[in-house]
Structure formats: C-alpha cells, structure tokens
Design a protein around this motif. Structure first.
Motif, PDB file in Angstrom:
ATOM      1  N   LYS A 104       0.811  -1.211   0.000  1.00 37.92           N
ATOM      2  CA  LYS A 104       0.000   0.000   0.000  1.00 37.92           C
ATOM      3  C   LYS A 104       0.853   1.273   0.000  1.00 37.92           C
ATOM      4  O   LYS A 104       0.323   2.372  -0.177  1.00 37.92           O
ATOM      5  CB  LYS A 104      -0.921   0.011   1.218  1.00 37.92           C
ATOM      6  CG  LYS A 104      -1.964  -1.096   1.207  1.00 37.92           C
ATOM      7  CD  LYS A 104      -2.873  -0.997   2.419  1.00 37.92           C
ATOM      8  CE  LYS A 104      -3.929  -2.093   2.406  1.00 37.92           C
ATOM      9  NZ  LYS A 104      -4.824  -2.012   3.596  1.00 37.92           N
ATOM     10  N   ILE A 105       2.142   1.140   0.212  1.00 39.04           N
ATOM     11  CA  ILE A 105       3.039   2.305   0.280  1.00 39.04           C
ATOM     12  C   ILE A 105       3.840   2.379  -1.013  1.00 39.04           C
ATOM     13  O   ILE A 105       4.480   1.416  -1.415  1.00 39.04           O
ATOM     14  CB  ILE A 105       3.987   2.206   1.484  1.00 39.04           C
ATOM     15  CG1 ILE A 105       3.191   2.208   2.794  1.00 39.04           C
ATOM     16  CG2 ILE A 105       4.992   3.358   1.476  1.00 39.04           C
ATOM     17  CD1 ILE A 105       4.057   2.080   4.035  1.00 39.04           C
ATOM     18  N   THR A 106       3.774   3.537  -1.661  1.00 32.62           N
ATOM     19  CA  THR A 106       4.512   3.773  -2.903  1.00 32.62           C
ATOM     20  C   THR A 106       5.531   4.881  -2.674  1.00 32.62           C
ATOM     21  O   THR A 106       5.155   6.009  -2.357  1.00 32.62           O
ATOM     22  CB  THR A 106       3.558   4.174  -4.040  1.00 32.62           C
ATOM     23  OG1 THR A 106       2.614   3.122  -4.251  1.00 32.62           O
ATOM     24  CG2 THR A 106       4.327   4.415  -5.333  1.00 32.62           C
ATOM     25  N   PRO A 107       6.819   4.605  -2.816  1.00 32.98           N
ATOM     26  CA  PRO A 107       7.833   5.644  -2.594  1.00 32.98           C
ATOM     27  C   PRO A 107       7.871   6.634  -3.745  1.00 32.98           C
ATOM     28  O   PRO A 107       7.580   6.299  -4.898  1.00 32.98           O
ATOM     29  CB  PRO A 107       9.132   4.850  -2.503  1.00 32.98           C
ATOM     30  CG  PRO A 107       8.887   3.638  -3.337  1.00 32.98           C
ATOM     31  CD  PRO A 107       7.425   3.317  -3.170  1.00 32.98           C
ATOM     32  N   THR A 108       8.225   7.863  -3.432  1.00 29.95           N
ATOM     33  CA  THR A 108       8.411   8.903  -4.441  1.00 29.95           C
ATOM     34  C   THR A 108       9.747   9.590  -4.175  1.00 29.95           C
ATOM     35  O   THR A 108      10.234   9.601  -3.045  1.00 29.95           O
ATOM     36  CB  THR A 108       7.275   9.943  -4.390  1.00 29.95           C
ATOM     37  OG1 THR A 108       7.227  10.522  -3.079  1.00 29.95           O
ATOM     38  CG2 THR A 108       5.930   9.294  -4.688  1.00 29.95           C
ATOM     39  N   SER A 109      10.322  10.152  -5.215  1.00 28.93           N
ATOM     40  CA  SER A 109      11.599  10.854  -5.057  1.00 28.93           C
ATOM     41  C   SER A 109      11.365  12.198  -4.388  1.00 28.93           C
ATOM     42  O   SER A 109      10.391  12.900  -4.685  1.00 28.93           O
ATOM     43  CB  SER A 109      12.270  11.043  -6.413  1.00 28.93           C
ATOM     44  OG  SER A 109      11.438  11.785  -7.281  1.00 28.93           O
ATOM     45  N   ALA A 110      12.273  12.545  -3.478  1.00 27.46           N
ATOM     46  CA  ALA A 110      12.108  13.782  -2.714  1.00 27.46           C
ATOM     47  C   ALA A 110      12.685  14.990  -3.431  1.00 27.46           C
ATOM     48  O   ALA A 110      12.456  16.119  -3.010  1.00 27.46           O
ATOM     49  CB  ALA A 110      12.760  13.639  -1.346  1.00 27.46           C
ATOM     50  N   SER A 111      13.449  14.774  -4.504  1.00 25.66           N
ATOM     51  CA  SER A 111      14.076  15.884  -5.207  1.00 25.66           C
ATOM     52  C   SER A 111      14.210  15.525  -6.675  1.00 25.66           C
ATOM     53  O   SER A 111      14.090  14.364  -7.063  1.00 25.66           O
ATOM     54  CB  SER A 111      15.453  16.201  -4.606  1.00 25.66           C
ATOM     55  OG  SER A 111      16.306  15.067  -4.706  1.00 25.66           O
ATOM     56  N   SER A 112      14.465  16.535  -7.481  1.00 21.94           N
ATOM     57  CA  SER A 112      14.660  16.313  -8.910  1.00 21.94           C
ATOM     58  C   SER A 112      16.079  15.821  -9.172  1.00 21.94           C
ATOM     59  O   SER A 112      16.956  15.899  -8.303  1.00 21.94           O
ATOM     60  CB  SER A 112      14.392  17.599  -9.689  1.00 21.94           C
ATOM     61  OG  SER A 112      15.254  18.631  -9.241  1.00 21.94           O
TER      62      SER A 112
END
Length: 322
Positions: A104-112
């Motif tokens: 249920k948890i999807t990681p996302t990038s914190a910066s470009s």
C-alpha cells in the motif's frame, strides 16, 4: 573461526550491494520523474503550437498541412508522456520491492535529478583504495586458510594419536555403617582415601587406502584454486573501478554537452515560433525544434542519471566518499 569471519564478510558485502541497488534505483526513479516532467512540458508546447497553427489557418495565412503537423506532434508528445508515466510506476514499485515496503506504500523521489557530488581521486588512487576496501579479497584469503586447515586435518587422520589420562579420586567418611538403630554411633570413627590413576593411550590407523593423503591433496588443490580466484577477483575489481571511472568521465562530458544543447534548443524553439507567427517559416520548423528540445532534455536527464549511478558505484567499489 575462518568460516565465521567469512560469513561476516559475506554479510557486509551483501549489505553494501543492497545499498548500492537502492541508491541506483532511486536515481532511475528520478529519471522517470524527469521523463514525466519533460512529457508534460512537451504537451504544453505542442498545444501552443497547435493553437497558433489553427489561428493562422483560420486567418488564411497557413495551410491545413501545418495544422496536421502540429496535431501529429501533440500525439507524439502524449504517447511520450504515457510511456514515461508507465516507467515512473514501474520504478516506484521496483524501489518499493527493494526496500521491502508494504504494497500500500509507494515511494516517491524527494528531489529532482541533479549531480550529487564530485570524484576527486585519480584512477590509480581509486584502484588502490578498492584493493584495501573490498571484502571480496579478504573472503578469498579466508578460503585459502580454510582449505589449508582442512588439508592438515585430513592428513592428521592417518597419523598417530596419543591421549594422556589422569584420574584423581578422593573420599572421606565419618561414623560407621551397618550399625543397628538402637546402637550408638561412634562419630570419632573416621577415615579418608585418595587414589590417582595415570594412563597413556595410543591409536594409529596404519592403513586407510590412501584416503587421508587424497583428501590432503584435494584440499591443497582447493587452496591453490582460491589463490587463482584471488588473482581473478583483483582483476575484476580493477575492471569494475575502471569501468565506473570511465563512465563517470563520459557522463560528465555528456552533462556539459547536453546542457548547452538544451539551452540552444530552447532558444531555437523560441525563435522558430516568432518566425512562424511572423509568417516567415512553416510549422515544420517549429515541430522539428520542439522535438529537438525534447530529445535534448531526455539526453540531459540520462547523462545526470548515468553520472550519479557511476559515482555511487565508485563509492561502493572503493570506499572513498567525497
């Protein structure tokens, strides 16, 4: 003890490899995010071009072909965005699986995507640092020691074995035994005894069909094999460091080149639109410049991702962290 140390080295190697995988996958996720951003910007640019083409067509100063070219470019950009969105979802789930996150948890990038650091060590310094840092070499040295110990143990099976045994027994008593319940026990009656036995045992397997010698030679050959594997691993480590080092240099040059390419492509697209609005060029020039800009931004993102991954590999393979 050598097997225990080898297990510790294997654990440390695996831990560092997993960390490198996670870092590399994060950079791939950043690249996917940049691809989504590029796709959205391309769609916005295509919508502007299509709007201008339709306005000029209605004014009678452009042809239907220019409108169709703008619509074709818009369709291409939509397909690009769809593809990049799919890459983004796959990259996120891959990173989630690597980090063992719940579904249920999807990681996302914190910066470009951006350059994360510099590599100041030379190639030779990097290789020397890798030789002293990599546990793979220590693990092979332990293999050599283990095989030599096994060889000595196999040879000892056919050699005489001596056992020295010493048994010391001491006892002390007070009172009497076998006295009836009505009789008085004389507590002054006491005594003690001490006995000591010394023995020497010897065993010798005179004939075992050559089994112990064969095992000895076998383990010695394994030790020589480990020595060869040590040399092979050293060459492998050197090749890995050289590959990452050269990839880093190439990516660095690509970043410089694609940076200038992106700047030039943006300016070319701006001028092409001005020329198209002034009626001195066609929609084809605008579409070509827009496509060049999209491709330049994709190459720029790929160069940054390649640079960061190569830098992370060098840090993992050498132990140097600037």
């Amino acid at each position: 003890k050598d097997r225990y140390e080898k297990a510790k080295q294997s654990y440390l190697i695996t831990s560092r490899d997993i960390k490198l995988q996670a870092i590399s996958q994060y950079f791939i996720l950043q690249r996917a995010d940049e691809g989504v951003r590029i796709g959205k910007e391309s769609i916005r640019a295509s919508l502007v071009s299509l709007r201008d083409a339709k306005a000029r067509f209605k004014a009678g100063v452009a042809t239907r072909l220019e409108v169709l070219e703008a619509e074709t470019q818009l369709a291409r950009d939509k397909q690009l965005l769809t593809s990049r969105l799919g890459d983004q979802k796959i990259s996120r789930r891959t990173l989630a699986r690597l980090l063992n996150l719940p579904h249920k948890i999807t990681p996302t990038s914190a910066s470009s995507a951006k350059v994360i650091g510099l590599w100041k060590a030379s190639l030779e310094e990097s290789i020397v640092a890798a030789y002293s840092f990599r546990e793979e070499l220590n693990r092979l040295l332990l293999d050599i020691s283990i095989n030599n110990s096994n060889a000595n143990s196999a040879l000892a099976a056919s050699q005489p074995k001596l056992s020295l045994v010493n048994t010391l027994t001491a006892s002390k008593y007070k009172g009497q035994t076998g006295v009836s319940s009505t009789s008085k026990v004389d507590m002054d009656d006491y005594g003690s005894s001490i006995s000591n036995t010394i023995g020497l045992n010897a065993t010798w397997s005179i004939f075992d069909g050559g089994r112990s010698k064969a095992l000895y030679k076998y383990n010695k050959q394994l030790a020589k094999e480990s020595e060869q594997n040590f040399a092979i691993e050293r060459n492998k480590i050197r090749n890995e460091v050289e590959e990452s080092f050269f990839n880093l240099e190439t990516a660095n040059q690509d970043i410089n080149t694609t940076t200038r390419e992106v700047i030039a492509s943006r300016e070319s697209l701006r001028l092409a639109r001005l020329r198209f609005q002034a009626g001195v060029t066609t929609q084809r020039e605008v579409v070509n410049n827009q496509r060049d800009l999209t491709q330049a931004e994709v190459r720029y993102t790929n160069a940054i991702t390649s640079y960061n991954i190569s830098l992370a590999e060098l840090r993992r393979r050498t132990g140097i962290d600037h």
